[in-house]
Design an enzyme around this catalytic site. Sequence first.
Site, mmCIF file in Angstrom:
data_model
loop_
_atom_site.group_PDB
_atom_site.id
_atom_site.type_symbol
_atom_site.label_atom_id
_atom_site.label_comp_id
_atom_site.label_asym_id
_atom_site.label_seq_id
_atom_site.Cartn_x
_atom_site.Cartn_y
_atom_site.Cartn_z
ATOM 1 C CB SER A 65 2.592 -4.672 10.712
ATOM 2 O OG SER A 65 1.683 -4.404 9.670
ATOM 3 C CB CYS A 69 -2.302 -8.865 9.430
ATOM 4 S SG CYS A 69 -0.839 -7.935 8.894
ATOM 5 C CG ASP A 119 -1.746 -3.763 9.028
ATOM 6 O OD1 ASP A 119 -1.551 -3.239 7.911
ATOM 7 O OD2 ASP A 119 -0.922 -3.689 9.962
ATOM 8 C CD1 TRP A 122 1.060 -7.221 1.159
ATOM 9 C CD2 TRP A 122 0.741 -6.781 3.328
ATOM 10 N NE1 TRP A 122 1.582 -8.266 1.875
ATOM 11 C CE2 TRP A 122 1.403 -8.020 3.215
ATOM 12 C CE3 TRP A 122 0.445 -6.287 4.609
ATOM 13 C CZ2 TRP A 122 1.770 -8.783 4.325
ATOM 14 C CZ3 TRP A 122 0.798 -7.054 5.700
ATOM 15 C CH2 TRP A 122 1.451 -8.276 5.565
#
Length: 712
Positions: free
Chosen positions: A476, A664, A709, A711
Amino acid sequence: MAYSKKTTSSLLAITPLDIFLGGILGLGTIIWISRQFRSSSFKYDNSGRKPDNQTTAVTTGPERNFVKLMKQQNRQVIFFYGSQTGTAEDYASRLAKECSQKYGVNAMTADIELYDMTYLDAVPSDHLVVFVMATYGEGEPTDNAVEFWELLNGEEPEFSESTTVENLNYIVFGLGNKTYEHYNAVARVLDTRLSKLGAKRIGERGEGDDDASLEEDFLAWQENMWPHFCNALGVDESNAQSGPRQVVFGVEELDSVDKTSLFLGELGEWKNPEQLHQTVVYDAKHPYQAPISISRDLFNESDDRHCLHLEIDLSNSNLTYQTGDHIAIWPTNNEVEVERLGSILGLSDKLDTAIMVEALDGAASKKHPFPVPTTYRALFRHYIDICAPASRQTLMSLVEYAPTESSKETLRQLATDKDIYRAQVGEAMRNLAEVLELCQDDDEGTATKMSSGFFSTVPFDLIVESLSRLQPRYYSISSSASTSPKSVAVTAVTLAYQPTKGEDRTVYGVNTNYLWRIHAPEDTSVPAYDLNGPRDTLKNQKIPVHIRRSQFKLPRNTKLPVIMVGPGTGVAPFRGFVQERVYQKQQGKEVGPTVLFYGCRRSNQDFIYKDEWPQLFNALGEDSQMITAFSRETDQKVYVQHRLKEHGEKMWKYMEQGALLYVCGDAKNMARDVNQTFVSFAIEFGGKTEQQAQDYVKSLRTSGRYQEDVWS
């Protein structure tokens, strides 16, 4: 980034199934709309039809009518892949090989963006189309599947001669990650859409979960799929062949080669002479060799943990970005692993030998799996992923080439026993060379010291076939495109850990340690890398990069409140967001409340950008604030979701004012907890029931007001 790194009907007799299918299709439509700009060659309008004024150019390029190609080459099955990291491509290749070799059915693999998918209606009923499709981001198609996605999700898709695909028989396997909201959305939407268009699915839809064991999910699905496959094509499964291995690639060592034409790690077409006087458009296929203008460690008082802040200069390229986008950095494998693999395969003295690698199937979608001619060393350093854990299927393919009975048995056990494989390879994160070292022994079963060339019996074409292409790593962007249009900031924690207790063995993150050695080349505590790159093209701190567009964006209406949650390096895009909001205010725009929830271990160790935040939030005014959680500074650990809950009433007020929510970081725990916290706000302050609150938060996601966003 991982698999998800991030949708109309009769009013009569609506059933729960109708609602479910409508939701799935609705999701596809929303994703389609949001992804329009990602297609580099827009071919379909929003009905799914080719534009009336589109002319067909006379071209000598590759054939895009895959049905015509299949007939010309006598192929009965085609395996299309939509792949972001190479895994879906690898699975499609493995399936196609087994289809041809074991079942005697001619097949081909195909990159879905290279073919005109309007010909799906022309596939004969005795042929089969297999889709191996990854889901990327928040339920989005991979970059190479965007054009097909646009066609499929148009209101009235128009194929070559029909608006239906009633003759089409298909199989689908999806790659996803259950920690994401839209798990395997691409495969599910594709399956639903094709079914509604009249196609017939063969067998069950397969779904692999990258958060658990994607490989095991794939193998289990594949085992159940083949009987359906055989039944659909009239193949006698009992006559499945188990003969000699079918060679996929030809590998030739070159006695002489023009050194100027030798690829030593270059990506794309960096050095083709005919392009030297042409304007190069830098993208995923032609990365830009970008200088690093600034690098510094953001962590204080820490010898074993590092967080890099990099500023990457795009000045001399055509690359541009928008606040919230991602930057892709192409990594290099470390020299320890390059030497390890070369040694175990008996190539230590031949690493700089030139080789040519070419697909033996003249109709293969890729004639060469990487730039050639190249060398063994360049191949190991730059082109194939030698650090990833070896798969069970790969280990099984090596058994017959093990040099001793003991090593054969060890490999066979690792390949067939899931528990042993998980303990010694999967969880231990052992790459192929490390597994082969583990199998080194003599015929009496006594482990020997590392022996150079112990597995020199393995055909090198099998190594090429078994190891995936080395892929870029995505980050990012942590800067504002308005304030730094030609400088991209990256925030990355170096990864190094010991996965197995009691074993002095460290696994190093491929890219973050490469970046760390660029920052601190004298640090010998981490492996060495070829920092200068092929022909010194990366000398003086350069790295290959390209930009990937993201949907993670601030609202166009600057007056709307913004709530951001980003612990650790999850704060990276929010640094860019806050900089952007400050810039907007400086331009005279009215900027709504901006709230950032940030967490780390200790305020004096890993509080990244600690000195920047006060000035930024002071510039935004008293309605904006940064709220912190330092988990190791209190008796009970306090995380961002706890601090968010403490400010629930105020956050709900902002939500009622149209606030956009951004999260995020870790998808598995933090993002789920934050989602549930927002649900609790709707119950406690909005007076909603649990189900109403869940539906409310889902509606925020659907409308784009809740963005992630994340992971795993």
